[in-house]
Design an enzyme around this catalytic site. Structure first.
Site, mmCIF file in Angstrom:
data_model
loop_
_atom_site.group_PDB
_atom_site.id
_atom_site.type_symbol
_atom_site.label_atom_id
_atom_site.label_comp_id
_atom_site.label_asym_id
_atom_site.label_seq_id
_atom_site.Cartn_x
_atom_site.Cartn_y
_atom_site.Cartn_z
ATOM 1 N N THR A 1 1.225 4.328 -2.948
ATOM 2 C CA THR A 1 1.094 5.781 -2.757
ATOM 3 C C THR A 1 2.316 6.512 -3.290
ATOM 4 O O THR A 1 2.190 7.580 -3.905
ATOM 5 C CB THR A 1 0.906 6.140 -1.277
ATOM 6 O OG1 THR A 1 2.067 5.759 -0.504
ATOM 7 C CG2 THR A 1 -0.307 5.458 -0.678
ATOM 8 N N ALA B 1 0.835 -1.203 0.000
ATOM 9 C CA ALA B 1 0.000 0.000 0.000
ATOM 10 C C ALA B 1 0.870 1.252 0.000
ATOM 11 O O ALA B 1 0.613 2.211 -0.737
ATOM 12 C CB ALA B 1 -0.934 -0.007 1.206
ATOM 13 N N TYR B 2 1.906 1.254 0.825
ATOM 14 C CA TYR B 2 2.833 2.385 0.872
ATOM 15 C C TYR B 2 3.493 2.599 -0.488
ATOM 16 O O TYR B 2 3.570 3.727 -0.988
ATOM 17 C CB TYR B 2 3.889 2.125 1.945
ATOM 18 C CG TYR B 2 5.038 3.106 1.955
ATOM 19 C CD1 TYR B 2 4.891 4.366 2.532
ATOM 20 C CD2 TYR B 2 6.269 2.768 1.391
ATOM 21 C CE1 TYR B 2 5.955 5.268 2.542
ATOM 22 C CE2 TYR B 2 7.328 3.664 1.410
ATOM 23 C CZ TYR B 2 7.173 4.910 1.984
ATOM 24 O OH TYR B 2 8.212 5.798 1.988
ATOM 25 N N ALA B 3 3.972 1.523 -1.102
ATOM 26 C CA ALA B 3 4.630 1.640 -2.402
ATOM 27 C C ALA B 3 3.678 2.200 -3.453
ATOM 28 O O ALA B 3 4.084 2.987 -4.323
ATOM 29 C CB ALA B 3 5.171 0.279 -2.840
#
Length: 257
Positions: A167, A163-165
């Site tokens: 964004t 999820a971080y990647a």
């Protein structure tokens, strides 16, 4: 020692996530250039420590004491209020550093819709609304610079934070679209892309002996990335020296990606 950028002296700079890590170095370095700095963060204790450090440091008299406003950047109303408070205190905002983020590790199997939405809000959504909040200031000043913090995480196919990647990959699209929409008003928008920076949080949580070997194997350059290396690029992108740079990604990762 960083280069001195006369064009930054007296300008108003707004930094999100400015209490610790790379963000704290941004606050220190812009203040040392003579800029008037407003910053937000949830960590008020760390902000107080940072302000005390700046007040006792050799650059204390170069600019007004930075203005800290407690803020969770996922609360857009509070973020807008913090931007307005900085403007009221220091004048129209010339430079925006969209830094706030959280790279909490997570497994694909464990991601819930609520976690996904929170990750989008913490790492991506606020960058757009912060930019929106400073556009009128920059137009009134005749131009400005917006620097969105990305990450090499998605470029190197990093594991353990899908999820971080996502964004961080999306930030490149945000940068390029804003650069086109705002460019005719002399507002520059770029992505600053750090590699693995040895902040206190990274050292405490994830820089294991195995991780050290991974860094050595993948960086072209020896040594370790520090917050000061990232801040040096941010200063350049904020200053008039980069006046014809926009819609670009500036990677500072020791050659990893």
């Amino acid at each position: 020692m960083n280069a001195i950028y006369p064009s930054l002296q007296g300008r108003t700079v707004f930094v999100s996530g400015g209490s610790t890590g790379i963000g704290a170095t941004f606050v220190e370095q812009f203040h040392a250039q003579g800029a008037k700095v407003g910053f937000v963060d949830r960590n008020a204790d760390a902000a107080d420590e940072l302000l005390a450090k700046i007040a006792a440091g050799p650059n204390a008299a170069k600019a007004p004491v930075p203005l800290f406003t407690p803020c969770d950047v996922t609360d857009i109303a509070s973020l807008r209020a913090a931007v307005a408070r900085t403007r009221e205190s220091f004048g129209a905002i010339s430079v925006l550093i969209n830094n706030a983020a959280n790279d909490q590790r997570h497994r694909v199997e464990d991601v819930t819709p609520e976690f996904w939405d929170r990750c989008m809000n913490v790492n991506l959504r606020h960058q757009f609304f912060a930019a929106q909040a400073v556009v009128d200031d920059m137009v009134a000043l005749g131009g400005g610079s917006i620097v969105n913090l990305g990450s090499i995480s998605w470029m190197i196919k990093g594991q353990g934070y899908p999820a971080y990647a996502t964004t961080k990959a999306a930030i490149h699209g945000l940068t390029r679209s804003l650069a086109k929409d705002l460019g005719k008003r002399n507002i520059r928008v770029n992505t600053l892309v750090p590699g693995w920076v040895m902040t206190e949080r990274q050292l405490r949580n994830w820089v294991t002996p195995e991780a050290e070997k991974e860094i050595d194997a993948n960086q072209c350059l020896p040594g370790r990335l520090q917050s000061e290396h990232i801040a040096a690029m941010a200063l350049f992108l904020a200053a008039d020296d980069s006046r014809m740079c926009t819609a670009q990604s500036f990677v500072v990762d020791g050659g990893w990606s």
